[in-house]
Design a protein around this motif. Structure first.
Motif: not given
Length: 481
Positions: A347-349, A378-389, A405-409, A458-464
């Motif tokens: 996925k390029g993550i 698994k959840n981080a990979v599923k909901f992260t299209e680009q960026g890093e984990i 921590a992820d940079t997902g949705i 801890e999460s923010e919509l669109g920030e991860g």
């Protein structure tokens, strides 16, 4: 119940009134009796003192003459009482009245004998010629041991009885006033008791009909207030139980709906592909292999759902025993990262593992810790299209803090507190693309609790999102045991 309240009011009213009436009646009777006795005793003592004074005044006279009679008249006027003299034969020889209608009449033998022996006598006499009885006292007439006869002082009882009559009338009016006052006071007291009871009855009836939000409003601090507070406490508990029941019912319905949905989707796909294969609609071997691969994938999805359900049920029923040993967190994190390396690269993550130089071991079940991390990654990979984990860990007090921590949705604030619920999915609109059972985080929560740990998101919509768990170190475990 309302009839009971009215009955309580009547019973209180009548019982208090009966008590007041009986109490006032007995008090009035006792006062009347004691007062009558006291007045009679006082009158008798007074008349005895006057009779002795009369004897002192006339003891120089041993025979009746005009001077003696004048002296009796004078003493009558001074003492305001009638005075008779009788001789040793018990016959009246002189009186203080101007008309001597009683002269020559005889005194009762018992009285005469007692007086002639030097004793005093008190009696009520019914004298011939007088309508009303007289209260009389008799003392010896004489000087020293020489007794000439007797002196009788008497007064009509009518005045004393009239005093008693006035006293009884006063007591009667006081009793009547006491009854009226007591009726008012008892009515208020009975009303003050029955009114909150009726309020409690109405509230209890509402609670009995299922209205658990109803409360008793009673502004008393006595036993009735305690009963009202107890009922309010009971209603609060019933309300909580009812809310919990509704919640559990909703959870059950959601559970059944989610299970049905999660099973129906793969089963429908499997059924469709099987029907196509059975009907011979797929002739090419390559196409058949694709169908087989899809059916296998859907079958594995059903297996994962069943496995997750069984794990969650066992965790909630405390049927899982952890095999706790000292665990190297860095080693577990490395294996989990390696397991997801190929998927993240596809996925390029970027997947990073961050560890300090020295990290204390945790006292935990190695496989369950790996399961917790796998769910997070698994959840981080599923909901992260680009960026890093990033997977990192560090010591914190008596715990090791592990973060993914992820940079997902990201997760909305409305959903952040619900992600630990069974079958809840953040990506509800994209669940067809990102398949999952919706049980992973619920299992993580139960596993962390079994390890006496803590969790946080801890999460923010669109920030991860950043998922954090704290698991106890070996040193802290040894200190507690």
């Amino acid at each position: 119940m309302l009839g009971t309240s009215k009955s309580i009011f009547r019973r209180l009213l009548f019982s208090f009134l009966a008590t007041v009436l009986v109490g006032l009646g007995i008090s009035g009777l006792l006062i009347s009796l004691f007062a009558r006795e006291y007045i009679y005793d006082s009158k008798e003592e007074e008349m005895l003192r006057m009779a002795k004074k009369v004897n002192v005044a006339i003891q120089d006279y041993d025979k009746v003459n005009k001077r003696l009679v004048d002296q009796l008249v004078s003493l009558d006027q001074a003492f305001d009482t009638r005075i008779w003299l009788f001789d040793q034969d018990g016959k009246i020889v002189a009186t203080s009245m101007k008309d001597e209608v009683f002269t020559g009449k005889s005194i009762a033998v018992s009285i005469a004998d007692k007086v002639l022996k030097g004793k005093s006598a008190v009696t009520e006499l019914q004298i011939e010629g007088l309508e009303d009885p007289m209260l009389s006292v008799a003392v010896p007439w004489g000087e020293g041991e020489e007794v000439y006869g007797g002196i009788i002082l008497h007064a009509p009882i009518e005045g004393i009885e009239k005093t008693f009559g006035q006293m009884r009338e006063t007591i009667l009016w006081a009793t009547l006033f006491g009854v009226l006052l007591s009726t008012a006071m008892v009515s208020y007291l009975s009303w003050s008791i029955s009114r909150p009871l009726r309020t409690i009855e109405r509230t209890a009836a509402e609670i009995g009909r299922g209205n658990y939000a109803e409360r008793v409003h009673v502004d008393t601090s006595d036993e009735i207030g305690d009963v009202a507070q107890t009922i309010n406490t009971m209603a609060e508990k019933l309300e909580k139980v009812e809310q919990e029941r509704h919640h559990l019912e909703q959870v059950r319905n959601d559970f059944l709906a989610n299970v049905s949905h999660e099973l129906r989707t793969p089963l429908t796909a499997i059924q469709g592909f099987l029907e196509a294969l059975q009907d011979g609609l797929v002739e090419e071997e390559e196409a058949r292999q694709k169908y087989y691969a899809v059916m296998y994938s859907e079958t594995m999805q059903v297996n994962r759902l069943v496995d997750d359900l069984m794990d969650l049920m066992k965790l909630e029923n405390n049927e899982i025993n952890l095999a706790k040993f000292p665990v190297d967190v860095g080693e577990v994190m490395g294996k989990v990262a390696f397991a997801f390396r190929a998927e993240t690269e596809e996925k390029g993550i970027a997947l990073h593992v961050e560890l300090p130089d020295e990290l204390p071991k945790i006292y935990a079940d190695r496989d369950r810790v790996a399961q917790i991390l796998k769910n997070f990654v698994k959840n981080a990979v599923k909901f992260t299209e680009q960026g890093e984990i990033r997977i990192r860990a560090e010591a914190e007090d008596a715990y090791v803090r592990i973060q993914v921590a992820d940079t997902g949705i990201g997760i909305s604030q409305e959903d952040v507190h619900r992600i630990w619920e069974r079958f809840f999915k953040v990506d509800r609109g994209r669940s067809k693309n990102n398949k999952g059972t919706g049980l992973g985080l619920a299992i993580v929560k139960e596993l962390v609790e079994l390890h006496d740990g803590k969790w946080k998101v801890e999460s923010e919509l669109g920030e991860g999102s950043t998922f954090t768990v704290w698991l106890p170190t070996v040193a802290s475990y040894r200190q507690t045991t």
